[in-house]
Design a protein around this motif. Structure first.
Motif, short mmCIF file in Angstrom:
data_model
loop_
_atom_site.label_atom_id
_atom_site.label_comp_id
_atom_site.label_asym_id
_atom_site.label_seq_id
_atom_site.Cartn_x
_atom_site.Cartn_y
_atom_site.Cartn_z
N SER A 24 4.95 17.23 -7.74
CA SER A 24 5.15 16.54 -6.32
C SER A 24 4.89 15.17 -6.36
CB SER A 24 3.95 17.19 -5.62
OG SER A 24 4.22 18.62 -5.61
N PHE A 25 4.02 14.37 -7.21
CA PHE A 25 3.92 13.09 -7.23
C PHE A 25 5.01 12.47 -7.81
CE2 PHE A 25 3.01 9.06 -9.59
CZ PHE A 25 1.95 8.45 -8.56
N LEU A 26 5.90 12.81 -8.52
CA LEU A 26 7.05 12.36 -9.12
C LEU A 26 8.22 12.37 -8.09
CD1 LEU A 26 7.14 13.32 -12.79
CD2 LEU A 26 6.72 10.98 -11.81
N SER A 29 7.29 9.77 -5.20
CA SER A 29 7.57 8.73 -5.71
C SER A 29 9.15 8.11 -5.62
CB SER A 29 6.88 8.35 -7.00
OG SER A 29 5.74 8.51 -7.05
N PHE A 30 10.05 9.16 -6.11
CA PHE A 30 11.44 8.87 -6.11
C PHE A 30 12.00 8.51 -4.58
CE2 PHE A 30 15.79 10.35 -5.99
CZ PHE A 30 16.26 9.54 -6.62
N VAL A 96 3.32 6.84 -2.11
CA VAL A 96 4.14 8.15 -1.30
C VAL A 96 4.09 9.11 -2.44
CG1 VAL A 96 6.13 8.98 -0.78
CG2 VAL A 96 5.88 6.77 -0.22
N GLY A 97 3.77 9.03 -3.87
CA GLY A 97 3.65 9.97 -4.57
C GLY A 97 2.17 10.75 -4.57
N LEU A 98 1.33 9.85 -4.27
CA LEU A 98 -0.25 10.34 -3.95
C LEU A 98 -0.05 10.92 -2.70
CD1 LEU A 98 -2.49 7.24 -4.98
CD2 LEU A 98 -2.47 9.54 -5.94
N TYR A 99 0.53 10.59 -1.67
CA TYR A 99 0.43 11.41 -0.56
C TYR A 99 1.17 12.78 -0.54
CZ TYR A 99 2.05 12.53 4.41
OH TYR A 99 2.35 13.37 5.53
N ALA A 285 12.43 10.09 3.21
CA ALA A 285 11.81 10.48 2.15
C ALA A 285 11.45 11.89 2.24
CB ALA A 285 10.25 9.55 2.24
N TRP A 286 11.19 12.42 3.52
CA TRP A 286 10.85 13.96 3.50
C TRP A 286 12.09 14.62 3.10
CZ3 TRP A 286 7.17 17.35 3.80
CH2 TRP A 286 5.93 16.88 4.28
N THR A 287 13.34 14.22 3.75
CA THR A 287 14.56 14.84 3.27
C THR A 287 14.93 14.96 1.81
OG1 THR A 287 15.44 14.46 5.50
CG2 THR A 287 16.97 15.15 3.90
N VAL A 288 14.82 13.86 1.26
CA VAL A 288 14.87 13.99 -0.42
C VAL A 288 13.74 14.67 -0.90
CG1 VAL A 288 15.00 12.34 -2.28
CG2 VAL A 288 15.96 11.59 -0.26
#
Length: 299
Positions: A24-26, A29-30, A96-99, A285-288
């Motif tokens: 989820s983090f990775l 982040s991407f 974003v990764g942490l989120y 970000a959410w779509t990807v």
């Protein structure tokens, strides 16, 4: 090994079931990195528009987005629109990764099932964003100062050292409260609107068509617009406190001075570029993220 164990009967790896929080983090982040690079100019324009309010100009500035873009290109060339890219990426990759990993962890720890209720969605969004935002506030301060053009730092490391030397821990955490008042409600409201819009779409004929990407993107755009409008005033206050800490020492004085000098409209300075950036960036970000998590078996 745990992360690469193989089912001999099926011959398939079980990686998709291992390390869900790490993945989820990775994935987060991407998705966040890609959208940050693309929409960085909008964030810089927003900061420049807000920093003009901080200057000693009498009355509100008449310079808009187009004028600001032209000025930046003339003075700093087109790459000037990506000023502050390094601290932005430094903040986004772990942020974003942490989120997203926090969202995943909270859902499983609290045994929450999809679809989330409105209260669950807004609570999860606020909690996850507060955790990541508080940890990364020093980078947020540096990012804002890089983008403003007021400070001339050569690197993120130099900026952190100088801020700590000159202003102490207070300087590195300046604007923390308005940052959380901006980011936490934004994430909570965004997740609330996003999940509710997706549930509404699922009840229509769109649910029977292969349009998951377009549905996710459309729901994200609407959710981003609503959340950006509600949370923009704290963003203005945050920018003031981080750029001019000696003048705007706390959230109360900053909030009062904005209203005293510029009225209600002062709280919405730079709302157009921020709304465009936050909406498009969060939506992308959410779509990807949704597509990546589906492909790796987290959904």
């Amino acid at each position: 090994m745990q992360g690469h164990s193989i089912d001999l009967e099926s011959g398939e790896t079980k990686i998709s079931k291992d390390y869900p929080i790490l993945k989820s983090f990775l994935a987060g982040s991407f998705s966040g990195t890609f959208s940050t690079i693309l929409f960085q100019p909008l964030d810089l324009i927003k900061t420049r528009l807000q920093s003009k309010v901080n200057n000693n100009n009498i009355g509100p500035t008449r310079n808009g987005m187009v004028t600001t873009v032209i000025h930046i290109i003339q003075k700093e060339n087109v790459f000037g629109l990506w000023r502050g890219m390094t601290p932005s990426i430094t903040r986004v990759i772990p942020g974003v990764g942490l989120y997203f990993s926090s969202l995943h962890w909270l859902k499983h720890t609290l045994h929450l099932e999809e679809p989330l209720t409105p209260l669950q969605a807004i609570s999860l969004g606020i909690t996850a964003r507060s955790m990541s935002g508080a940890l990364l506030i020093p980078i947020t301060v540096v990012k804002t100062r890089f983008e403003s053009g007021v400070y001339k730092y050569n690197s993120v490391g130099e900026a952190l050292r100088l801020i700590y030397r000159q202003e102490g821990v207070r300087g590195l955490s300046s604007g923390l409260v308005p940052t959380l008042l901006r980011d936490a409600p934004y994430s909570g409201l965004y997740l609330l609107f996003y999940t509710q819009l997706k549930q509404a779409a699922a009840r229509t004929e769109l649910a029977h068509q292969n349009t998951s990407v377009s549905v996710n993107f459309s729901c994200g755009v609407l959710a981003g617009i609503f959340a950006s409008i509600v949370t923009h005033p704290p963003d203005v206050v945050k920018t003031k406190m981080q750029l001019y800490p000696t003048e705007f020492k706390n959230i109360y004085s900053a909030t009062y001075k904005v209203y005293e000098k510029y009225g209600i409209l002062g709280y919405f300075k730079g709302i157009v570029p921020r709304m465009l950036r936050r909406t498009l960036m969060t939506t992308m970000a959410w779509t990807v993220y949704e597509q990546i998590t589906q492909s790796i078996g987290l959904k």
